[in-house]
Design an enzyme around this catalytic site. Sequence first.
Site, PDB file in Angstrom:
ATOM      1  N   GLY A  53       8.260  26.664   0.273  1.00  0.00           N
ATOM      2  CA  GLY A  53       7.913  25.454   1.000  1.00  0.00           C
ATOM      3  C   GLY A  53       7.133  25.188   1.760  1.00  0.00           C
ATOM      4  O   GLY A  53       7.365  24.503   2.313  1.00  0.00           O
ATOM      5  N   ASP A  59       4.791  16.064  -0.154  1.00  0.00           N
ATOM      6  CA  ASP A  59       4.065  16.847   0.135  1.00  0.00           C
ATOM      7  C   ASP A  59       2.449  16.795   0.073  1.00  0.00           C
ATOM      8  O   ASP A  59       1.713  17.288   0.678  1.00  0.00           O
ATOM      9  CB  ASP A  59       4.829  18.401  -0.785  1.00  0.00           C
ATOM     10  CG  ASP A  59       6.331  19.045  -0.982  1.00  0.00           C
ATOM     11  OD1 ASP A  59       6.593  18.459   0.093  1.00  0.00           O
ATOM     12  OD2 ASP A  59       6.054  19.283  -1.759  1.00  0.00           O
TER      13      ASP A  59
HETATM   14  C1  MEV Z   1       9.992  19.681  -0.702  1.00  0.00           C
HETATM   15  O1  MEV Z   1       8.496  20.091  -0.271  1.00  0.00           O
HETATM   16  C2  MEV Z   1      10.705  18.796  -0.134  1.00  0.00           C
HETATM   17  C3  MEV Z   1      11.537  18.220  -0.510  1.00  0.00           C
HETATM   18  O2  MEV Z   1      12.636  16.733   0.191  1.00  0.00           O
HETATM   19  C4  MEV Z   1      11.584  17.168  -1.973  1.00  0.00           C
HETATM   20  C5  MEV Z   1      10.763  15.978  -1.847  1.00  0.00           C
HETATM   21  O3  MEV Z   1      10.395  15.939  -1.140  1.00  0.00           O
HETATM   22  O4  MEV Z   1      10.324  15.707  -3.656  1.00  0.00           O
HETATM   23  C6  MEV Z   1      12.790  18.828  -0.871  1.00  0.00           C
END
Ligand code: MEV
Length: 314
Positions: free
Chosen positions: A98, A145
């Site tokens: 994450g 991201d």
């Molecule tokens: C992943 O780091 C973040 C999510 O919100 C997916 C996205 O934004 O594409 C879960």
Amino acid sequence: MSMPRRASAASFTAFGPGKVILLGEHAVVYGEPALAGPLHRGVRAVGVPSRRCELSIPSSVTGSHRRLITSAFRRAARATGQPRVRVSLQSDLPIAMGLGSSAALSVACARVLLEASGRSSSADEVAKVALQMERVFHGTPSGVDHSTSAHARLIHFRGAVGKRAASIRSVASPRPLKLLVALVGERGPTHRLVSALRARERRWPRRYRRLFAELGRLADEGARAVATGDLETLGDLMNVNQGFLSALQLSSPPVEQMVHRLRRAGALGAKLTGAGGSGGAVIGLFLEPEPVVARLGREGIPCFGSQLAGPQAL
Ligand code: MEV
């Protein structure tokens, strides 16, 4: 730090920071805002002259992971005119927890390739190429991201939806915004968690959209709290955000245990960050995370501290 550097007459080096989402993961996929910032850990790419455009991947990276990286790199190489460099990578970022490891890799590669082709390597140009790589890794990412990594700043991010363009606003913090990042368990791929949530949202759209809209409001409030130096309010917003993630079935017992442990250790707020699921990174907002990092480290918990914004950040 974030701009590519010519390491010698003909080689280039660039850094793509990892990221943490302070507020608004998942809801950001549905067009709501999120608040996210860069870590000091990330991926470094080095490009040296070569007869063709190629990526050297360590032999320890195998199987589908290797195939994905190769195909993402090919896309970026095509987008930047196949400059004649061999790119190698070094990372100190935990993978698939994450913390935006694929985005960091994409940003570092994109920056080196753009620089080697003699094109502009502004944050916006880097983000465009990195997005093509991120689509290979994640299908249809919101873009938070790689945007956080490319801009290497704390940002209030809202993705493009329909005719509305994406908006990225940098958020300055008058106070040091410091986190402890702890790693718990293992988790499945982001796209699986995103698709499972999508299935629930399709079944019960009104209820889920209501929750996403509230998460977006938390991100807006969080950006205001950071800008005014109100870290206590930011911490409370993170706690509330964690409650919503749990309601959305994106949390799990190991994650919850760590969240409560960080709160007991004095965190102003604690939550999972990124896609969540059965494990992954849990963040705690601390005025002084260093003693807690040392204590948890002695207890065998993998964790590190990082300053996201404010005086003397990244
Ligand atoms: C992943 O780091 C973040 C999510 O919100 C997916 C996205 O934004 O594409 C879960």
